[in-house]
Design an enzyme around this catalytic site. Structure first.
Site, PDB file in Angstrom:
ATOM      1  N   CYS A 191      -9.941  -5.885   0.710  1.00  0.00           N
ATOM      2  CA  CYS A 191     -11.137  -5.089   0.957  1.00  0.00           C
ATOM      3  C   CYS A 191     -12.031  -5.117  -0.291  1.00  0.00           C
ATOM      4  O   CYS A 191     -11.639  -5.593  -1.359  1.00  0.00           O
ATOM      5  CB  CYS A 191     -10.763  -3.646   1.307  1.00  0.00           C
ATOM      6  SG  CYS A 191     -10.038  -2.719  -0.076  1.00  0.00           S
ATOM      7  N   HIS A 229      -3.834   0.642  -2.992  1.00  0.00           N
ATOM      8  CA  HIS A 229      -3.926  -0.534  -2.130  1.00  0.00           C
ATOM      9  C   HIS A 229      -2.878  -1.568  -2.567  1.00  0.00           C
ATOM     10  O   HIS A 229      -2.412  -1.557  -3.707  1.00  0.00           O
ATOM     11  CB  HIS A 229      -5.324  -1.131  -2.208  1.00  0.00           C
ATOM     12  CG  HIS A 229      -6.391  -0.236  -1.650  1.00  0.00           C
ATOM     13  ND1 HIS A 229      -7.430  -0.711  -0.881  1.00  0.00           N
ATOM     14  CD2 HIS A 229      -6.599   1.103  -1.760  1.00  0.00           C
ATOM     15  CE1 HIS A 229      -8.221   0.289  -0.526  1.00  0.00           C
ATOM     16  NE2 HIS A 229      -7.737   1.406  -1.062  1.00  0.00           N
ATOM     17  N   ASN A 289       0.830  -1.209   0.000  1.00  0.00           N
ATOM     18  CA  ASN A 289       0.000   0.000   0.000  1.00  0.00           C
ATOM     19  C   ASN A 289       0.860   1.253   0.000  1.00  0.00           C
ATOM     20  O   ASN A 289       1.919   1.315   0.630  1.00  0.00           O
ATOM     21  CB  ASN A 289      -0.994  -0.011   1.168  1.00  0.00           C
ATOM     22  CG  ASN A 289      -0.375  -0.304   2.528  1.00  0.00           C
ATOM     23  OD1 ASN A 289       0.593  -1.066   2.641  1.00  0.00           O
ATOM     24  ND2 ASN A 289      -0.946   0.285   3.562  1.00  0.00           N
ATOM     25  N   MET A 290       0.398   2.244  -0.754  1.00  0.00           N
ATOM     26  CA  MET A 290       1.117   3.506  -0.934  1.00  0.00           C
ATOM     27  C   MET A 290       0.198   4.668  -0.563  1.00  0.00           C
ATOM     28  O   MET A 290      -0.892   4.803  -1.122  1.00  0.00           O
ATOM     29  CB  MET A 290       1.562   3.670  -2.386  1.00  0.00           C
ATOM     30  CG  MET A 290       2.392   2.528  -2.953  1.00  0.00           C
ATOM     31  SD  MET A 290       4.125   2.659  -2.494  1.00  0.00           S
ATOM     32  CE  MET A 290       4.723   1.046  -3.048  1.00  0.00           C
ATOM     33  N   GLU A 291       0.643   5.482   0.400  1.00  0.00           N
ATOM     34  CA  GLU A 291      -0.112   6.659   0.816  1.00  0.00           C
ATOM     35  C   GLU A 291       0.740   7.895   0.581  1.00  0.00           C
ATOM     36  O   GLU A 291       1.973   7.830   0.639  1.00  0.00           O
ATOM     37  CB  GLU A 291      -0.493   6.536   2.298  1.00  0.00           C
ATOM     38  CG  GLU A 291      -1.314   5.286   2.590  1.00  0.00           C
ATOM     39  CD  GLU A 291      -1.356   4.894   4.054  1.00  0.00           C
ATOM     40  OE1 GLU A 291      -2.009   3.888   4.381  1.00  0.00           O
ATOM     41  OE2 GLU A 291      -0.712   5.594   4.874  1.00  0.00           O
TER      42      GLU A 291
END
Length: 294
Positions: A129, A102, A89-91
């Site tokens: 998810c 995601h 995951n990359m934010e």
């Protein structure tokens, strides 16, 4: 070895550490394993493919960029070529939450960026998810895609997404990871041509708004991302996220960026320009250009 692996690597079994050490020695290890490397790791450890994928998940999760959630998710997409692709995951601090990638999207986009034609399975350390289940339903492997989770028997995407709605309900014939070429002529310098090449392979059957992004790092390395639309619209992955994902997985950081180009169709129903500029500037890249395609 890149510093991101320093915590996860010592937790691996000794024989796996010994076999992986030469592979991870490069600080810019591309977060993928060739079919030959997978075979070598299996021979060195005696593991079958599923067990090896589970054992490697801590390394995939170590690639995560989680400045917001501080919750690392790792995924491994296993291609029909035999190659394995890490994802995480990359934010992005300073950007909206909608820009988040995601882990399953990361691994799939990674495989697609490197030319993989279809996936056999996705191994992930947490249950996908709903967003990711819908994203995976856009793939040419469809609902037969195998999902592997620790401590559970393998299930198909169809098991996790019953009564699914997807591209086939909209009579879409060309699916994500199928070969596509929108036929835009290459123009400009090497970075612009790379962005146009990414736009040419983008998956945009719903809005017909193909686009691609190319990012040039200070050492001259170029990373590209292609637009990937989804039948449910919201799980769509913008081209910038594909490029940032590939760059991060390859061991580069945001200060390494020096220039970016967005290539998108002129007069398309939607544009990536404003979101691309805003996200890149939040990450410190001010030099962003646009190529309009016709």
């Amino acid at each position: 070895m890149h510093s991101r692996f320093h915590t996860a690597f010592p937790t691996l079994a000794d024989d796996l550490q010994a076999a992986l050490a030469p592979i991870l020695a490069d600080a810019h290890f591309p977060a993928m394993l060739s079919a030959e490397q997978v075979a070598g790791l299996r021979n060195a450890t005696g593991m079958d493919e599923d067990a090896l994928a589970f054992a490697l998940l801590p390394l995939a999760a170590a690639c995560a960029r989680t400045e917001l959630s501080h919750f690392n998710v790792g995924a491994i997409a296993r291609g029909i070529s035999g190659h394995w692709y890490f994802g995480a995951n990359m934010e992005f601090l300073g950007a909206t939450m909608q820009q988040t990638v995601h882990a399953e999207q990361s691994a799939i986009s990674h495989a697609w960026s490197r030319g993989e034609k279809a996936l056999a399975s996705v191994t992930v350390n947490y249950t996908p998810c709903g967003h990711c289940r819908q994203f995976m339903n856009e793939l040419n492997s469809g609902l037969t895609l195998r999902i592997n989770l620790p401590g559970r028997a393998p299930h198909t995407l169809g098991d996790y997404l019953p009564d699914a709605f997807g591209p086939k309900d909209l009579d879409i014939k060309t699916l994500l990871l199928d070969e596509q070429n929108h036929g835009f002529a290459l123009q400009g310098d090497a970075l612009a041509k790379a962005a146009i090449t990414a736009a040419n392979k983008s998956h945009s059957p719903y809005t017909h708004s193909p686009s691609g992004v190319a990012i040039e790092c200070r050492d001259g390395q170029i990373f590209c991302g292609s637009y990937a639309e989804n039948a449910a619209f919201n799980p769509t992955l913008p081209p910038l996220q594909g490029a940032l994902n590939l760059m991060s997985l390859s061991g580069y950081d945001y200060p390494d960026m020096q220039r970016a180009v967005l290539a998108e169709k002129a007069n398309a129903p939607l544009t990536q320009w404003d979101a691309t500029v805003a996200t890149l500037r939040a990450l410190g890249c001010q030099n962003v250009e646009r190529e309009l395609l016709s």
